[in-house]
Design an enzyme around this catalytic site. Structure first.
Site, PDB file in Angstrom:
ATOM      1  CD1 TRP A 104      10.686   6.794  -7.554  1.00  0.00           C
ATOM      2  CD2 TRP A 104      10.133   6.179  -5.474  1.00  0.00           C
ATOM      3  NE1 TRP A 104      10.873   7.873  -6.725  1.00  0.00           N
ATOM      4  CE2 TRP A 104      10.543   7.533  -5.452  1.00  0.00           C
ATOM      5  CE3 TRP A 104       9.741   5.573  -4.278  1.00  0.00           C
ATOM      6  CZ2 TRP A 104      10.568   8.291  -4.278  1.00  0.00           C
ATOM      7  CZ3 TRP A 104       9.770   6.325  -3.109  1.00  0.00           C
ATOM      8  CH2 TRP A 104      10.175   7.657  -3.111  1.00  0.00           C
ATOM      9  CG  ASP A 174       4.668   3.492  -8.427  1.00  0.00           C
ATOM     10  OD1 ASP A 174       3.896   4.461  -8.544  1.00  0.00           O
ATOM     11  OD2 ASP A 174       5.714   3.530  -7.749  1.00  0.00           O
ATOM     12  CE  LYS A 198       5.873  11.434  -6.889  1.00  0.00           C
ATOM     13  NZ  LYS A 198       6.906  12.335  -6.360  1.00  0.00           N
TER      14      LYS A 198
HETATM   15  C1  PLP Z   1       7.274   6.532  -8.907  1.00  0.00           C
HETATM   16  C2  PLP Z   1       7.078   6.751  -7.440  1.00  0.00           C
HETATM   17  N1  PLP Z   1       6.583   5.754  -6.689  1.00  0.00           N
HETATM   18  C3  PLP Z   1       6.380   5.898  -5.369  1.00  0.00           C
HETATM   19  C4  PLP Z   1       6.684   7.071  -4.720  1.00  0.00           C
HETATM   20  C5  PLP Z   1       6.469   7.172  -3.249  1.00  0.00           C
HETATM   21  O1  PLP Z   1       5.329   7.945  -3.034  1.00  0.00           O
HETATM   22  P1  PLP Z   1       4.813   8.320  -1.574  1.00  0.00           P
HETATM   23  O2  PLP Z   1       5.726   9.378  -1.061  1.00  0.00           O
HETATM   24  O3  PLP Z   1       3.415   8.790  -1.844  1.00  0.00           O
HETATM   25  O4  PLP Z   1       4.846   7.105  -0.732  1.00  0.00           O
HETATM   26  C6  PLP Z   1       7.194   8.141  -5.457  1.00  0.00           C
HETATM   27  C7  PLP Z   1       7.517   9.412  -4.772  1.00  0.00           C
HETATM   28  O5  PLP Z   1       8.228  10.258  -5.231  1.00  0.00           O
HETATM   29  C8  PLP Z   1       7.401   7.970  -6.849  1.00  0.00           C
HETATM   30  O6  PLP Z   1       7.898   8.967  -7.579  1.00  0.00           O
END
Ligand code: PLP
Length: 364
Positions: A104, A174, A198
């Site tokens: 991510w 994040d 989550k």
């Molecule tokens: C740590 C992290 N950041 C960002 C995201 C992306 O999230 P979204 O699907 O809401 O864009 C995720 C999705 O699994 C994630 O686990």
């Protein structure tokens, strides 16, 4: 299938049963509104109350200091990857530091590079993203626009024990997969963001906690929907917000505050749950092999591999038949992953640990 199973999905993920039941009872009529929460105006007093209660619960849980806004935005955490860079990096002539600790973080970097100059202050990729950097492993740029980090890498199953020290440079985090899994000192951050699906509710809303100091840096000519300043000035209702998702986030936050007893209580439970699985892995004599370095193990996503893919597939299938669903690891890491967010009950983790031991006895 009519019964609820123990759901180890990485997201969207299991929600507290009491929240699901509350949602059910609020349909088809919400309070005295004469309609469900899916159908009422986002400008109504009833929805203003939903928004306020969700924000209040989050503020209380995190002890958000004065001088911070709590926003409910759209487009998932992935939109934040772009929005952060559009608002705080583009046209500043500065460098943004990114701590690359997993899949991510790498995606956030890709987006930021479209807006300006990015410096990778730590790169965990050569080490297969198995550990979070110590402070002395970070190469931070003096005077950077900001430092971006990912507190928990959902795919690799690694988590920072505590936030990096970035001095005067705003820290942007994040926290999609570990938001409110333990107490957090918000004052150390310029911004924390998290897709809700989550730890906090359904997909469709992203929670953003942001300092007024950072909001003051947003360029005046930013696109309205992409502007934190506009979103903050309009109280997250510049356009039609994801009302249903915000309502569920409010229920989850109230569950965490009132039923669980807050973030210290959930931390203790999360430590107990994750320790059960790590003990099972460590006690297996190599039958199960943890992916994460011990000092970086996640409270939320426990990742491990086994001797071969056939055995892994067999465990995933047989566990599923026993009511333990969604244990397959992400394709980029392979193996297995048990996502044990706040709402996963201790009994679910106990059942999984027992199942793993039994599987080893019969297949080891
Ligand atoms: C740590 C992290 N950041 C960002 C995201 C992306 O999230 P979204 O699907 O809401 O864009 C995720 C999705 O699994 C994630 O686990």
């Amino acid at each position: 299938m009519s019964e609820r199973l123990f759901n180890f999905s990485a997201g969207p993920a299991t929600l507290p049963l009491s929240v699901i039941e509350q949602v059910k009872s609020d349909l088809p009529v919400f309070g005295d509104t004469g309609a469900s929460v899916l159908e009422i105006s986002h400008r109504s007093a009833a929805f203003a109350n939903v928004l306020e209660e969700a924000e209040d619960a989050i503020r209380t849980l995190l002890a958000v200091p004065d001088g911070y806004k709590v926003l409910f935005l759209q487009g998932g955490a992935s939109t934040q990857f772009a929005m952060v860079a559009m608002n705080f990096l583009a046209n500043t002539g500065k460098t943004a530091d990114y701590i690359k600790v997993g899949t991510w973080a790498a995606k956030a970097i890709k987006e930021a590079k479209r807006a300006g100059h990015v410096h990778v202050a730590f790169d965990g990729e050569p080490g297969a993203y198995t550990h979070m950097p110590r402070q002395d492993e970070l190469q931070l740029t003096p005077g950077a626009a900001y430092v971006h980090t990912t507190s928990n890498e959902t795919i690799q199953g690694i988590q920072f024990a505590s936030e990096p020290d970035t001095g005067d440079v705003p820290l942007i985090c994040d926290s999609s997969s570990d938001f409110m899994c333990r107490p957090t000192d918000v004052s150390k951050y310029g911004m924390i963001y998290a897709g809700a699906q989550k730890n906090m509710g359904p997909a469709g809303v992203t929670i953003v906690v942001m300092s007024d100091e950072l909001i003051a840096r947003v360029p005046a000519d930013q696109y309205s929907m992409m502007s934190y300043a506009v979103q903050a000035a309009k109280g997250s209702t510049f356009n039609t917000p994801p009302a249903f998702s915000i309502y569920v986030v409010g229920l989850v936050a109230k569950w965490l505050r009132d039923s669980v007893g807050g973030l210290e209580a959930i931390r203790a439970l999360n430590e107990r749950k994750s320790q059960l699985l790590y003990d099972t892995i460590d006690g297996s004599g190599g039958f199960y092999k943890g992916h994460a370095a011990r000092d970086s193990r996640s409270l939320m996503n426990v990742t491990w591999t086994m001797a071969n893919a056939e055995l892994e597939a067999q465990l995933i299938k047989e566990a599923s038949d026993e009511g333990l669903m969604s244990l397959k690891g992400h394709r980029s890491v392979g193996g297995l992953r048990a996502s044990i967010y706040n709402a996963m009950p201790l009994e679910g983790v106990q059942a999984l640990a027992e199942y793993m031991k039994e599987f080893q006895r019969t297949h080891g």
